[in-house]
Design a protein around this motif. Structure first.
Motif, PDB file in Angstrom:
ATOM      1  N   GLN A  96     -18.732  15.176   7.173  1.00  0.00           N
ATOM      2  CA  GLN A  96     -17.560  15.533   6.374  1.00  0.00           C
ATOM      3  C   GLN A  96     -17.739  16.893   5.708  1.00  0.00           C
ATOM      4  O   GLN A  96     -16.765  17.632   5.534  1.00  0.00           O
ATOM      5  N   PHE A 137       0.879  -1.173   0.000  1.00  0.00           N
ATOM      6  CA  PHE A 137       0.000   0.000   0.000  1.00  0.00           C
ATOM      7  C   PHE A 137       0.919   1.227   0.000  1.00  0.00           C
ATOM      8  O   PHE A 137       1.659   1.460   0.950  1.00  0.00           O
ATOM      9  N   GLY A 154     -15.704  10.982   4.608  1.00  0.00           N
ATOM     10  CA  GLY A 154     -14.889  10.835   5.811  1.00  0.00           C
ATOM     11  C   GLY A 154     -14.538   9.406   6.166  1.00  0.00           C
ATOM     12  O   GLY A 154     -14.254   9.111   7.331  1.00  0.00           O
ATOM     13  N   MET A 159      -1.514   6.026  10.043  1.00  0.00           N
ATOM     14  CA  MET A 159      -1.107   7.130   9.171  1.00  0.00           C
ATOM     15  C   MET A 159      -1.807   8.427   9.559  1.00  0.00           C
ATOM     16  O   MET A 159      -1.210   9.494   9.527  1.00  0.00           O
ATOM     17  N   ASN A 197      -7.972  14.631   4.828  1.00  0.00           N
ATOM     18  CA  ASN A 197      -8.052  13.661   5.926  1.00  0.00           C
ATOM     19  C   ASN A 197      -6.753  13.579   6.723  1.00  0.00           C
ATOM     20  O   ASN A 197      -6.680  12.823   7.692  1.00  0.00           O
ATOM     21  N   LEU A 223     -11.941   6.608   6.037  1.00  0.00           N
ATOM     22  CA  LEU A 223     -10.528   6.399   5.751  1.00  0.00           C
ATOM     23  C   LEU A 223     -10.244   4.927   5.482  1.00  0.00           C
ATOM     24  O   LEU A 223     -10.845   4.053   6.099  1.00  0.00           O
ATOM     25  N   TYR A 224      -9.312   4.711   4.573  1.00  0.00           N
ATOM     26  CA  TYR A 224      -8.862   3.336   4.314  1.00  0.00           C
ATOM     27  C   TYR A 224      -7.356   3.298   4.528  1.00  0.00           C
ATOM     28  O   TYR A 224      -6.609   3.900   3.762  1.00  0.00           O
ATOM     29  N   GLU A 225      -6.945   2.634   5.537  1.00  0.00           N
ATOM     30  CA  GLU A 225      -5.515   2.507   5.800  1.00  0.00           C
ATOM     31  C   GLU A 225      -5.171   1.026   5.908  1.00  0.00           C
ATOM     32  O   GLU A 225      -5.636   0.341   6.821  1.00  0.00           O
ATOM     33  N   VAL A 226      -4.407   0.559   4.954  1.00  0.00           N
ATOM     34  CA  VAL A 226      -3.994  -0.850   4.980  1.00  0.00           C
ATOM     35  C   VAL A 226      -2.764  -0.938   5.878  1.00  0.00           C
ATOM     36  O   VAL A 226      -1.630  -0.787   5.438  1.00  0.00           O
ATOM     37  N   THR A 273      -5.123   0.946  14.126  1.00  0.00           N
ATOM     38  CA  THR A 273      -5.965   0.877  12.941  1.00  0.00           C
ATOM     39  C   THR A 273      -5.842   2.124  12.080  1.00  0.00           C
ATOM     40  O   THR A 273      -6.192   2.114  10.914  1.00  0.00           O
ATOM     41  N   SER A 320     -13.244   8.928   1.169  1.00  0.00           N
ATOM     42  CA  SER A 320     -12.457   9.600   2.207  1.00  0.00           C
ATOM     43  C   SER A 320     -12.648  11.112   2.180  1.00  0.00           C
ATOM     44  O   SER A 320     -12.777  11.742   3.221  1.00  0.00           O
ATOM     45  N   GLU A 321     -12.722  11.683   0.996  1.00  0.00           N
ATOM     46  CA  GLU A 321     -12.816  13.141   0.929  1.00  0.00           C
ATOM     47  C   GLU A 321     -14.207  13.659   1.230  1.00  0.00           C
ATOM     48  O   GLU A 321     -14.357  14.724   1.835  1.00  0.00           O
ATOM     49  N   ARG A 327     -11.011   7.794  -2.843  1.00  0.00           N
ATOM     50  CA  ARG A 327     -10.975   9.249  -2.695  1.00  0.00           C
ATOM     51  C   ARG A 327     -12.367   9.833  -2.458  1.00  0.00           C
ATOM     52  O   ARG A 327     -12.534  10.758  -1.660  1.00  0.00           O
ATOM     53  N   ALA A 379      -6.585  11.425   0.587  1.00  0.00           N
ATOM     54  CA  ALA A 379      -7.195  12.745   0.496  1.00  0.00           C
ATOM     55  C   ALA A 379      -6.494  13.668   1.483  1.00  0.00           C
ATOM     56  O   ALA A 379      -6.424  13.371   2.677  1.00  0.00           O
TER      57      ALA A 379
END
Lengths: 525, 529
Positions: free
Chosen positions: B475, A135, B382, A156, A199, B384-387, A153, B378-379, B375, A196
């Protein structure tokens, strides 16, 4: 110190009086002393100056054609195999005996993407049992901060804490205090398209203001921008009059900062501290001449177009020049005593993110060959950089800049060469990393990728392969247990190793990276 | 104890009556019914008895747990934003009334736009959200150039004075403070600046140059580089009213207040507070508000400065300045031209707002990539995707990204069906109904995920559901919060009351952005109260 440098620092074009000289020396110190920053003699006064350079190929290089070489078919033109069983190697690379050619020079096995770098192998240690992350943004952040996201979780997007450091922050914290701008970077963590910006408010993600102010990240920008910055530093630091005004304003800022707490205030405090450093140290050098030396530019192959930034239609840009310009700038900033920590990164966004549809791989005859961009972004400027460092002595120490420099080559991930996905060049954790520099045990390679597993074979703490695995296929040996000491290196190991090589032992490394250094990479003393 | 103050303000602002309309409901508008003609789609009755507007589904309602008072520790972070490039330019132009800084004001600032961090949408596309050392360096140059000319010519902050002499020190100090910082100097400040003048004289400066130096110091004063002058905390009530008005004008129209505005809104304020509601109403009606919001929207939508990449920002600015529902950002069936007029667009766009604009799509690749859905989610919602490493380590083999029970579906339960809903829009922003092989494209969510919250046909189907979601409203509020507070709203903590006030106002006004801004302007910490 010469008269031209003095003129450049003052911006003066008229006659210089003795009073001017005295004012100048009072503000900046006497030439030849440690306060006369910007000249090699000042650097030489530090007996063990250290330099750390990360050279990052953003996007994910084709590891199987780099330092994770494996000899496989290229099935792009094959119709006899089921599509999901086909492997796609770079188009245009001649096969040898029907297989992608794995080459070897000295102790280092490599693929064609490293062809142009073989002259550096004698100074290089390659770690081929290595994993990045698949990623982009997360992987990049780990190469900066180290690997300690487990259990979180939203690592970042978390607000960075006072005990966190990027590897260059940690380096500059120790070695950067005497520099005008120790930590110069050309990366932009939020440059790519998957995150984004809204965020990741101030204080989250890659945070420039970790550690003491002298370690904070300064984005290098283009040569023109750096010259403008340095000219303004020289102008702001110009005279006792300006110093008096700075002192007055410093008091105003200190009063303002005294009892306030927020990310905006934290950023302002950093800006004030860095600005204070700038105007107190000044920039006593011939700024107009910086990055313009024709011989240097020729060595680094710099064209006018290399000095510009690139941007995508969405406005995302690294605001950076090409890597050859970054390397040239780094060399001059190093040897002028201004900076000692650099993050060089491919200028364009996701330069190496060469996703490819299966149908396109067939029509192309294989994967997109990254060799051209590898040579442009890495090998050609790196060879010029290393040559320059080797040929530049540090004052009268008897050492060259290369002797005191650690260079780390990495990318956030490797790439698949097929698979079940319609995209046959997807992200793959399997990758590699290489180190160069005076403290590095050159002409060495540690670990490898199994021909059947296409994954890193674990290594032991001495760098040897885990005997529990077949050293060729990478499969576990029947009847043999993997060593409990076996591991595959990651960005955290790289972080710790880079600092170790740069003279900061693990127990003195700041930040939260828990991984140990790869001791086997270090040259015996 | 700021959280209790915020409870109070929300109570005052969120005042019950939400008898207005619901957020834009595409189905109603398609039937030709006027916006706001219907009753709310649903009114939930949370614990405590107070009715809160919202949709029918749980994820369309105000989170009931946030109706409980915040009981955590007080959060006393200092709310203030650093001055931006455009605000600085306007401020310098106003204070110095000098079109010729360095020979030409426009050229002067353009040559320093990189150091000062401005976005020019030609070479520089984003701008820093906080102070930088480069900005302070650039400010050194601005201060020196502007003050030197003003002192020599007795213009700007020196107008009517005689800075070429060492006389009238107190008068000059007083005027410099009034004209540069918009307030009176305290005795200590008077003494300090006079002391600086004398010190510079002692270092060999002429009176003119020494006064220029004093001017430089004030141009770099914290009061001059934060949108809310920090001295508001200690200023006299009269000055505090002006300083708070300056905060409003800098934020909403990108410049200091005019003399008339000070007379109209600061002088007539109460105690240490200007007439906030009247001032905000006045500012929101000015063309400068439209241009300021447009600039913010360009930065926020990451415009590249071309007409195509500006299109999302034009729509957003149009919505904000006309009072049209902010939900139309995702559901408008029209676009906005370069003159900011509402115009029709091809029918294939449907009610998709920015979601099908070429300038929006082109930088967010669709399948096989997931940039577009990630995008959008998330934008604008609101999510978020964090791997993270745990996700990587927890991966299990899966037949598809949406296989139930796998780690993949945690993210791809939304990303994949949303990606299919965009399939009729190519990465180059063009529309198609058939794929490269000639097969008709099914751009429904294909029922890939049973509980996918945005089921429907194409991007219009997605948008129609998305704008009803609590996370979309939140958001949308966060976007304004970032604009004017420079940080996210602490919606789950002490600012849950602000969130509630915004929520209610959004329903009560049909999603009028201007009314939401009025609420933000009344949040106590915004004006340093």
């Amino acid at each position: 110190m010469n008269r031209r440098a003095f003129l450049g620092a003052l911006g003066a074009t008229t006659t210089i009086s003795m009073l001017d000289w005295l004012r100048f020396f009072r503000a900046r110190g006497v030439p030849g002393t440690s306060r006369d920053l910007g000249i090699a003699e000042a650097v030489a006064q530090t007996s063990q100056p250290r330099f750390l350079v990360y050279w990052f190929m953003e996007g994910g290089w084709d590891g199987f054609s780099m330092f994770n070489p494996v000899a496989t078919r290229n099935d792009a033109s094959s119709s006899s195999l089921p599509p999901l069983d086909r492997l796609y190697r770079p188009a245009g690379v001649p096969l040898v005996g029907g297989l992608y050619p794995v080459q070897q020079q000295g102790a280092i096995r490599y693929g064609h993407l490293a062809n142009a770098g073989t002259s550096l192998f004698g100074d290089m240690a390659v770690v081929s049992s290595h994993r990045g992350r698949d990623f982009h943004s997360f992987a990049r952040l780990e190469y900066h901060l180290g690997t300690y996201s487990a259990g979180k979780t939203a690592w970042m997007s978390a607000v960075r804490q006072p005990d966190e450091r990027s590897v260059l922050h940690a380096f500059a914290e120790v070695h950067g205090q005497s520099r005008l701008m120790s930590h110069v970077s050309w990366h932009k963590w939020l440059s790519d398209g998957e995150l984004a910006i809204a965020n990741y408010p101030e204080g989250t993600g890659y945070y420039e203001k970790l550690g003491p102010a002298h370690a904070h990240t300064v984005y290098g920008g283009t040569p023109e921008r750096m010259r403008t910055r340095l000219k303004q530093i020289a102008a702001s630091a110009g005279s006792p009059r300006d110093a008096a005004i700075h002192a007055f304003v410093d008091d105003l800022h200190a009063n303002f900062l005294a009892d306030k707490n927020s990310e905006a205030v934290r950023a302002f405090a950093s800006a004030v501290q860095v600005h204070k450093t700038f105007v107190s140290k000044g920039a006593a050098l011939d700024i107009d001449a910086l990055f313009t030396n024709p011989a240097l530019r020729a060595e680094f192959g710099v064209q006018a177009s290399d000095e510009r930034t690139t941007a995508r239609a969405d406005g995302r840009s690294k605001d950076s020049p090409n890597t050859n310009v970054q390397a040239l700038m780094a060399y001059e900033l190093m040897t002028k005593g201004l900076s000692n920590a650099f993050w060089i990164e491919a200028r364009d966004i996701r330069t190496f993110d060469t996703h490819l549809r299966r149908a396109d791989a067939v029509s192309l005859g294989g994967q997109i060959d990254q060799a051209g961009r590898m040579n442009t972004n890495l090998w050609n400027p790196l060879k010029a950089f290393v040559a320059r460092l080797k040929n530049t002595p540090i004052g009268t120490t008897g050492k060259s800049y290369f002797d005191q420099t650690t260079i780390v080559l990495c990318s956030e991930m490797g790439r698949h060469m097929g698979g079940a996905d319609e995209d046959v060049c997807q992200h793959l954790n399997t990758s590699s990393v290489a180190f160069l520099g005076g403290a590095v045990k050159g002409n060495t390679q540690f670990g490898r990728v199994g021909t059947q597993t296409l994954d890193a074979i674990p290594i032991l703490p001495d760098g040897s392969l885990d005997p529990g695995f077949d050293p060729t296929t990478g499969l576990p040996k029947p009847g043999t247990n993997p060593s409990p000491l076996g591991f595959v290196s990651d960005a955290g190991h790289v972080y710790a190793t880079a600092l170790e090589l740069a003279g900061i032992p693990k127990n003195a490394q700041t930040g939260k990276n828990p991984k140990p250094p790869l001791a086997f990479v270090k040259k015996s003393t | 104890m700021r959280h209790w103050r915020n409870v109070a303000v929300a109570t005052a602002l969120g005042i019950g009556g939400f008898a207005g309309c619901a957020l834009e409901d595409p189905s109603r508008l398609r039937d030709g019914q006027p916006e706001g003609a219907d009753a709310l789609p649903n009114v939930a009755s949370p614990p405590g008895g107070d009715a809160i507007p919202g949709g029918e589904l749980p994820d369309e309602q105000f989170p009931p747990e946030l109706l409980e008072p915040y009981t955590g520790p007080p959060i006393d972070d200092y709310d203030d934003t650093f001055i931006g490039y455009r605000q600085l330019v306007a401020r310098i132009v106003r204070i110095f009334a000098d079109p010729g800084i360095g020979g030409n004001t426009t050229t002067f600032f353009a040559s320093r736009i990189a150091l000062l961090g401005g976005a020019d949408f030609v070479q520089t596309f984003t701008e820093p959200r906080v102070a930088t050392s480069d900005f302070l360096l650039g400010l050194d140059a601005v201060a020196k150039g502007a003050c030197s000319r003003a002192a020599i010519n007795a213009t700007g902050p020196f107008v009517g004075l005689a800075p070429a002499t060492a006389a009238d020190v107190d008068a000059i100090v007083a005027q410099l403070h009034r004209r540069i910082l918009f307030r009176e100097a305290t005795t200590a400040e008077t003494n300090a600046l006079a002391g600086l003048f004398q010190k510079l004289r002692g270092l060999g400066s002429t009176p003119t140059d020494a006064w220029a130096g004093a001017c430089e110091a004030l141009v770099r004063h914290p009061d001059a580089i934060f949108t809310l002058p920090p001295s508001v905390a200690t200023a006299s009530p009269t000055d505090a009213r002006t300083l708070r008005l300056a905060k409003l004008t800098h934020d909403l129209v990108g410049r200091p207040p005019t003399v008339d505005e000070i007379a109209q809104f600061a002088t007539n304020g109460t105690g240490d507070t200007p007439n906030v509601d009247a001032a905000v109403s006045h500012l929101l009606a000015l063309p400068d508000f439209a241009s300021d919001f447009y600039h913010r929207a360009r930065v926020r939508t990451e415009s590249g400065g071309t007409p195509e990449t500006d299109e999302p920002a034009r729509l957003w600015a149009y919505l904000a300045t006309t009072g049209a529902p902010f939900a139309a950002l995702l559901t408008a069936d029209y676009t906005v031209d370069a003159s900011f007029a509402k115009i029709a667009r091809p029918t294939e766009h449907g009610r998709t707002g920015i979601l099908t604009m070429p300038g929006f799509i082109k930088t967010k690749p669709g399948l096989p990539h997931y940039n577009y859905p990630a995008r959008v989610m998330s934008e604008y919602l609101g999510q978020l995707y964090e791997v993270t490493s745990d996700v990587v380590l927890g991966r299990t083999p899966a037949a598809s990204t949406v296989e139930p029970g796998t780690t993949c579906i945690a993210c791809h339960g939304v990303l994949t069906p949303l990606a299919t809903q965009r399939l009729r829009w190519k990465d180059d922003g063009t529309y198609r109904t058939h794929d490269d092989d000639g097969a008709a494209i099914d751009d429904s969510d294909r029922n890939l995920v049973a509980d996918y919250p945005y089921k429907g046909q194409g991007m219009a189907g997605f948008a129609a559901r998305a704008v009803k979601k609590e996370r979309f409203l939140r958001q949308s509020f966060q976007a304004l919060f970032l604009f004017y507070f420079g940080r996210p709203m602490r919606y789950a903590l002490d600012e849950r009351t602000v969130y509630l006030a915004l929520w209610k106002k959004a329903f009560a006004t049909g999603g009028d952005t201007r009314e939401l801004i009025k609420i933000l302007a009344n949040v106590p910490s915004y004006l340093g109260k």
